[in-house]
Design an enzyme around this catalytic site. Structure first.
Site, short mmCIF file in Angstrom:
data_model
loop_
_atom_site.label_atom_id
_atom_site.label_comp_id
_atom_site.label_asym_id
_atom_site.label_seq_id
_atom_site.Cartn_x
_atom_site.Cartn_y
_atom_site.Cartn_z
N LYS A 1 0.85 -1.19 0.00
CA LYS A 1 0.00 0.00 0.00
C LYS A 1 0.89 1.24 0.00
CE LYS A 1 -4.04 1.83 2.55
NZ LYS A 1 -4.93 1.63 3.72
N SER B 1 -9.78 1.46 2.44
CA SER B 1 -8.92 2.26 1.62
C SER B 1 -7.80 1.47 0.93
CB SER B 1 -8.26 3.35 2.48
OG SER B 1 -7.46 2.77 3.47
N SER C 1 -10.00 -0.97 6.66
CA SER C 1 -9.39 -0.79 5.34
C SER C 1 -8.61 -1.98 4.80
CB SER C 1 -8.48 0.42 5.33
OG SER C 1 -9.26 1.57 5.16
N1 GLN Z 1 -13.28 3.68 5.72
C1 GLN Z 1 -12.81 4.11 7.02
C2 GLN Z 1 -12.44 5.57 6.93
O1 GLN Z 1 -12.68 6.15 5.94
C3 GLN Z 1 -11.63 3.27 7.43
C4 GLN Z 1 -10.41 3.64 6.73
C5 GLN Z 1 -9.22 2.80 7.15
O2 GLN Z 1 -9.35 1.78 7.79
N2 GLN Z 1 -8.05 3.31 6.81
O3 GLN Z 1 -11.93 6.14 7.82
#
Ligand code: GLN
Length: 489
Positions: A83, A158, A182
């Site tokens: 990532k 994400s 994410s």
């Molecule tokens: N979708 C969640 C957010 O927007 C989690 C994101 C994540 O785990 N990095 O914060």
């Protein structure tokens, strides 16, 4: 276990075994994956950057070691996608943000050092929602990633690029970060395994911070055994991360064959409520499979989890507003000049951050401001404590908990971009374990209209061995999964 068997239940371990024993070369393995990337990544856009030259040099080094009779390690020659919020020395690490687009870190993240020391070949940096804020990878400043099962749909987020890279056969393993879901949510939407370890088990040194009390790095893989292998390589104390836990990390590969006979597993009623019927049906079928294998499965209640989403959307933006204060045009990446320093700060942040990141910074700054701190941030922290207590209570009766990973399968691109709240709802089932700091993982189970679904296995802090045992048992009984074009190689 022979490497033949490993090929099916553990493709990455199978590749590593073949490279270590000289039956395959790391260069060949890499070229096969680079070929797959060249063929389909123009459509999928899993990668922000494919590190072709670095990866080739690295694969040659691995083959050289084998030729000299050395053992390159447990991940010998296995391509791994990272990532793009994990620091790679001298290689752009953008967090899919314009503000860091040209930033080259001067060091490698600890996880990058560890996989490299184990013989892995880093193939590239994967797309994400800007600074990991989002659930669809559509918040990337560089355009969305598409779901390999249906390019008209999102891969989740994400860590959507990492999940898509594994699903599309670009790399058998990937790393992501999970702050509110994410890793697990995109894993479910792309039909792969995704693991969020216990908070503190995997070093975050070199992970660009989003919400420091929640962020955790973890693996993506095709199978539970491969995820377990990558977990073992990256877990364990690191003096460079002040939140890193002391003591040995749990051994999970050895635990997997122990099965689930006699294990007590709770089905969390609050997390089943409100999900699509297919997602609820998947979890119920998984529960039945566990019962069939000798586990005692019962529905249970973890009441405060219903407040998880509300607490998270105060705590995560609050921490983000503080963490992202460092992007000021002075120390990293982009600078847009202004008349004075304050104008330069403003212009840089205005041009460098996307809409969702700005929304989070504003929400967080508000939640932390004098006069509102107690009502918002303080209250959210108290709710967090209630969630932790309710989980502790549940784990007095159960060894592991089961829930859906997501409310439904992958949604079409654009379906939720105009409605942040409906996007936030994608993580309603995954956020509670982040708030508690507990491990949780998603494994593919069933489908809805030909799209993959996942079920989530949760365990108490440092309960990875039990979690992987349940996940592996379930994987063995899972219904046939949808396979994307070009997938699994
Ligand atoms: N979708 C969640 C957010 O927007 C989690 C994101 C994540 O785990 N990095 O914060």
């Amino acid at each position: 276990m022979s490497s033949g068997q490993e090929g099916a239940s553990s493709p990455a371990a199978g590749l590593a075994a073949a490279v270590r024993e000289g039956r395959a070369s790391a260069v060949e393995v890499l070229e096969r994956h680079l070929g797959a990337i060249a063929e389909r990544d123009p459509e999928i856009h899993a990668f922000n950057l494919v590190m072709v030259d670095e990866a080739r040099r690295r694969a040659e080094t691995v083959d050289g070691a084998v030729a000299r009779g050395e053992d390159p390690g447990r991940l010998a020659g296995v391509p791994v996608a990272l990532k793009d919020n994990l620091c790679t020395r001298g290689v752009p690490t953008s967090c899919s943000s314009k503000i860091l687009a040209s930033w080259r870190p001067p060091y490698d993240a600890t996880v990058v050092e560890r996989i490299t020391a184990a013989g892995a070949v880093v193939v590239g940096k994967t797309n994400l929602d800007e600074f990991a804020m989002g659930s669809s990878t559509e918040n990337s400043a560089f355009g969305p990633t598409r779901n390999p099962h249906d390019p008209a749909r999102v891969p989740g987020g994400s860590s959507g690029g990492s999940a898509a890279a594994v699903a599309a056969g670009f790399a058998p393993l990937a790393l992501g970060s999970d702050t509110g879901g994410s890793i697990r949510q995109p894993a479910a939407l792309c039909g792969v395994v995704g693991v969020k370890p216990t908070y503190g088990l995997v070093s975050r040194y070199g992970l660009v911070a989003f919400a420091s009390s929640l962020d955790q790095i973890g693996p993506f893989a095709h199978t539970v055994r491969d995820a377990a292998l990558l977990f073992e390589v990256i877990a364990g104390h690191d003096p460079m991360d002040s939140t890193s836990l002391d003591g040995p990390a749990p051994s999970v590969l050895d635990a997997i064959p122990m099965g689930v006979e006699g294990m007590r597993v709770g089905l969390v009623s609050e997390l089943l409520a409100g999900v699509e019927p297919a997602a609820a049906a998947a979890v119920e079928a998984a529960a039945e499979a566990l019962t069939g294998m000798g586990a005692k499965v019962e529905t249970t209640s973890v009441p405060a989890t219903v407040y998880g989403l509300s607490a998270y959307y105060l705590i995560a933006p609050a921490e983000a507003s503080s963490n992202l204060a460092r992007y000021d045009g002075v120390r990293y990446g982009l600078r847009v000049e202004g008349e004075d320093v304050a104008a330069m700060f403003g212009a840089t942040r205005q041009a460098g951050f996307g809409a969702e990141v700005k929304r989070r910074i504003m929400l967080g700054t508000y939640a932390l401001s004098a006069g509102y701190y107690d009502a918002y941030y303080g209250q959210a922290q108290r709710v967090r404590t209630l969630i932790i207590r309710d989980f502790e209570e549940a784990y007095r009766s159960f060894d592991a908990l089961l829930a859906p990973t997501t409310p439904g399968p992958a949604f079409p691109l654009g379906a939720k971009t105009q409605d942040p709240l409906s996007m936030y709802m994608s993580d309603v089932c995954t956020i509670p374990s982040n708030l508690a700091g507990h491990p949780a993982m998603s494994i593919p189970w069933g489908s809805s209209d030909g799209l993959p679904l996942g079920v989530q296995v949760m365990a108490p802090a440092l309960g990875e061995a039990v979690m992987f045992r349940v996940a592996a048992a379930l994987e063995g009984e899972a219904p046939p999964a949808p396979v994307p074009a070009g997938g699994r190689r």
